[in-house]
Design a protein around this motif. Structure first.
Motif, PDB file in Angstrom:
ATOM      1  N   VAL A 105       0.856  -1.191   0.000  1.00  0.00           N
ATOM      2  CA  VAL A 105       0.000   0.000   0.000  1.00  0.00           C
ATOM      3  C   VAL A 105       0.887   1.235   0.000  1.00  0.00           C
ATOM      4  O   VAL A 105       1.637   1.488   0.954  1.00  0.00           O
ATOM      5  CB  VAL A 105      -0.937   0.011   1.225  1.00  0.00           C
ATOM      6  N   ILE A 106       0.816   1.999  -1.069  1.00  0.00           N
ATOM      7  CA  ILE A 106       1.660   3.189  -1.222  1.00  0.00           C
ATOM      8  C   ILE A 106       0.826   4.344  -1.798  1.00  0.00           C
ATOM      9  O   ILE A 106      -0.311   4.154  -2.224  1.00  0.00           O
ATOM     10  CB  ILE A 106       2.867   2.910  -2.156  1.00  0.00           C
ATOM     11  N   GLY A 107       1.413   5.540  -1.782  1.00  0.00           N
ATOM     12  CA  GLY A 107       0.788   6.695  -2.425  1.00  0.00           C
ATOM     13  C   GLY A 107      -0.572   7.034  -1.863  1.00  0.00           C
ATOM     14  O   GLY A 107      -0.826   6.954  -0.653  1.00  0.00           O
ATOM     15  N   ASN A 108      -1.489   7.401  -2.758  1.00  0.00           N
ATOM     16  CA  ASN A 108      -2.829   7.804  -2.340  1.00  0.00           C
ATOM     17  C   ASN A 108      -3.587   6.674  -1.664  1.00  0.00           C
ATOM     18  O   ASN A 108      -4.390   6.912  -0.757  1.00  0.00           O
ATOM     19  CB  ASN A 108      -3.619   8.311  -3.544  1.00  0.00           C
ATOM     20  N   ALA A 109      -3.344   5.444  -2.114  1.00  0.00           N
ATOM     21  CA  ALA A 109      -4.028   4.301  -1.500  1.00  0.00           C
ATOM     22  C   ALA A 109      -3.621   4.154  -0.040  1.00  0.00           C
ATOM     23  O   ALA A 109      -4.459   3.841   0.823  1.00  0.00           O
ATOM     24  CB  ALA A 109      -3.709   3.024  -2.271  1.00  0.00           C
ATOM     25  N   ARG A 110      -2.350   4.387   0.247  1.00  0.00           N
ATOM     26  CA  ARG A 110      -1.868   4.331   1.630  1.00  0.00           C
ATOM     27  C   ARG A 110      -2.558   5.384   2.476  1.00  0.00           C
ATOM     28  O   ARG A 110      -2.982   5.117   3.600  1.00  0.00           O
ATOM     29  CB  ARG A 110      -0.354   4.525   1.659  1.00  0.00           C
ATOM     30  N   ASP A 111      -2.671   6.596   1.935  1.00  0.00           N
ATOM     31  CA  ASP A 111      -3.295   7.692   2.680  1.00  0.00           C
ATOM     32  C   ASP A 111      -4.775   7.432   2.925  1.00  0.00           C
ATOM     33  O   ASP A 111      -5.289   7.693   4.025  1.00  0.00           O
ATOM     34  CB  ASP A 111      -3.113   9.010   1.916  1.00  0.00           C
ATOM     35  N   ARG A 112      -5.474   6.908   1.921  1.00  0.00           N
ATOM     36  CA  ARG A 112      -6.904   6.599   2.098  1.00  0.00           C
ATOM     37  C   ARG A 112      -7.102   5.531   3.154  1.00  0.00           C
ATOM     38  O   ARG A 112      -8.007   5.628   3.989  1.00  0.00           O
ATOM     39  CB  ARG A 112      -7.519   6.138   0.767  1.00  0.00           C
ATOM     40  N   LEU A 113      -6.254   4.511   3.127  1.00  0.00           N
ATOM     41  CA  LEU A 113      -6.366   3.443   4.112  1.00  0.00           C
ATOM     42  C   LEU A 113      -6.101   3.965   5.514  1.00  0.00           C
ATOM     43  O   LEU A 113      -6.852   3.660   6.459  1.00  0.00           O
ATOM     44  CB  LEU A 113      -5.386   2.319   3.783  1.00  0.00           C
ATOM     45  N   ALA A 114      -5.060   4.760   5.674  1.00  0.00           N
ATOM     46  CA  ALA A 114      -4.731   5.311   6.986  1.00  0.00           C
ATOM     47  C   ALA A 114      -5.868   6.185   7.511  1.00  0.00           C
ATOM     48  O   ALA A 114      -6.252   6.079   8.683  1.00  0.00           O
ATOM     49  CB  ALA A 114      -3.427   6.104   6.906  1.00  0.00           C
ATOM     50  N   ASP A 115      -6.419   7.034   6.655  1.00  0.00           N
ATOM     51  CA  ASP A 115      -7.520   7.909   7.077  1.00  0.00           C
ATOM     52  C   ASP A 115      -8.745   7.088   7.488  1.00  0.00           C
ATOM     53  O   ASP A 115      -9.395   7.383   8.499  1.00  0.00           O
ATOM     54  CB  ASP A 115      -7.903   8.865   5.943  1.00  0.00           C
ATOM     55  N   ALA A 116      -9.058   6.062   6.721  1.00  0.00           N
ATOM     56  CA  ALA A 116     -10.221   5.229   7.030  1.00  0.00           C
ATOM     57  C   ALA A 116     -10.014   4.462   8.329  1.00  0.00           C
ATOM     58  O   ALA A 116     -10.944   4.323   9.132  1.00  0.00           O
ATOM     59  CB  ALA A 116     -10.490   4.268   5.872  1.00  0.00           C
ATOM     60  N   ALA A 117      -8.788   3.968   8.560  1.00  0.00           N
ATOM     61  CA  ALA A 117      -8.502   3.219   9.785  1.00  0.00           C
ATOM     62  C   ALA A 117      -8.583   4.120  11.004  1.00  0.00           C
ATOM     63  O   ALA A 117      -9.144   3.734  12.040  1.00  0.00           O
ATOM     64  CB  ALA A 117      -7.124   2.572   9.689  1.00  0.00           C
ATOM     65  N   VAL A 118      -8.046   5.326  10.910  1.00  0.00           N
ATOM     66  CA  VAL A 118      -8.106   6.267  12.023  1.00  0.00           C
ATOM     67  C   VAL A 118      -9.554   6.668  12.293  1.00  0.00           C
ATOM     68  O   VAL A 118      -9.984   6.756  13.455  1.00  0.00           O
ATOM     69  CB  VAL A 118      -7.233   7.506  11.740  1.00  0.00           C
ATOM     70  N   GLU A 119     -10.317   6.892  11.234  1.00  0.00           N
ATOM     71  CA  GLU A 119     -11.733   7.253  11.407  1.00  0.00           C
ATOM     72  C   GLU A 119     -12.492   6.141  12.119  1.00  0.00           C
ATOM     73  O   GLU A 119     -13.292   6.393  13.028  1.00  0.00           O
ATOM     74  CB  GLU A 119     -12.362   7.530  10.042  1.00  0.00           C
ATOM     75  N   ALA A 120     -12.261   4.894  11.729  1.00  0.00           N
ATOM     76  CA  ALA A 120     -12.928   3.761  12.371  1.00  0.00           C
ATOM     77  C   ALA A 120     -12.520   3.647  13.829  1.00  0.00           C
ATOM     78  O   ALA A 120     -13.360   3.347  14.694  1.00  0.00           O
ATOM     79  CB  ALA A 120     -12.603   2.474  11.618  1.00  0.00           C
ATOM     80  N   TYR A 121     -11.259   3.900  14.116  1.00  0.00           N
ATOM     81  CA  TYR A 121     -10.775   3.820  15.495  1.00  0.00           C
ATOM     82  C   TYR A 121     -11.395   4.925  16.343  1.00  0.00           C
ATOM     83  O   TYR A 121     -11.846   4.674  17.468  1.00  0.00           O
ATOM     84  CB  TYR A 121      -9.257   3.919  15.511  1.00  0.00           C
ATOM     85  N   ARG A 122     -11.445   6.133  15.824  1.00  0.00           N
ATOM     86  CA  ARG A 122     -12.014   7.245  16.586  1.00  0.00           C
ATOM     87  C   ARG A 122     -13.513   7.047  16.831  1.00  0.00           C
ATOM     88  O   ARG A 122     -14.029   7.441  17.877  1.00  0.00           O
ATOM     89  CB  ARG A 122     -11.790   8.562  15.838  1.00  0.00           C
TER      90      ARG A 122
END
Length: 228
Positions: free
Chosen positions: A55-72
């Motif tokens: 997972v790199i580039g924009n896909a990495r950023d989308r995944l990270a944002d989605a994971a943080v959102e789910a955690y919060r």
């Protein structure tokens, strides 16, 4: 330096890093080279149970944002695909676990009682500690637990191959908590169990948590010699 000394230095020099230089790009071809070497890990009857998502580039950023959102949204609802530790964790493992968590918290300046600080640390994990490359590992869920032994060999190969190329890693079981997000973001089929993730990049060794000296057991503490 002979091969044994080089290998020993790589093994001793591998440490889990919890902070990376996001701006230092790791070429995709380098990641492919690392995995191409790691695939020579031993596995039971050559079953090779591993599957990896880069997972790199924009896909990495989308995944990270989605994971943080789910955690919060609901951190208490996140459950792994498999148990990390027995509950309660017994001795001597609980003492080692608590000593490590205390040492890490001290390095990060986050006390065990600091819930907000601890949640920020979890969010950093779901952002791959700012590493430019995230790796997600899955396994056919029909396989038995013995395949985890094979998987451990594969992951260690990745970490050592990365270190040989001047890169650092952090293996992350915590990504198993995010299997619903991972399925959606990476189109992982239901038949694959999320085993772990891994951060890959150039470590930021100015961070105290990247310079911790962890106590390792002496041979006498875990080795029994049987001669007759």
């Amino acid at each position: 330096m002979n091969d044994a000394l080089i290998t020993d230095a790589l093994i001793r020099g591998r440490h889990a890093k919890r902070g990376f230089h996001r701006e230092r790009v790791v070429p995709l071809e380098t990641v492919r080279d690392i995995l191409a070497v790691a695939k020579y890990a031993p596995s039971s009857s050559n079953t090779q149970p591993w599957r990896c998502y880069i997972v790199i580039g924009n896909a990495r950023d989308r995944l990270a944002d989605a994971a943080v959102e789910a955690y919060r949204a609901d951190p208490e609802s996140l459950a792994p695909e498999y148990s990390f530790f027995p509950q309660p964790l017994h001795e001597p493992y609980s003492a080692r676990f608590n000593a490590f968590r205390g040492q890490l918290g001290d390095a990060q300046g986050v006390a065990r009682s600091d819930k907000a600080g601890r949640r920020r640390d979890v969010e950093r994990q779901f952002r791959f500690f700012d590493a430019p490359v995230g790796l997600i590992f899955t396994m056919d869920r029909r396989l038995e637990w013995a395949s985890f032994i094979c998987y451990g060999c594969f992951l260690q190969n990745i970490m050592l191959a990365a270190r040989a190329r001047g890169l650092d890693t952090c293996p992350q079981q915590i990504w198993s908590l995010q299997y619903p997000v991972l399925r959606e973001q990476l189109d992982i089929p239901e038949g694959e169990m999320v085993v772990a993730g891994m951060s890959l990049g150039y470590a930021d060794d100015s961070l105290p948590e990247n310079n911790m000296a962890l106590r390792r057991l002496e041979l006498e503490e875990f080795v029994s010699i049987v001669e007759a």
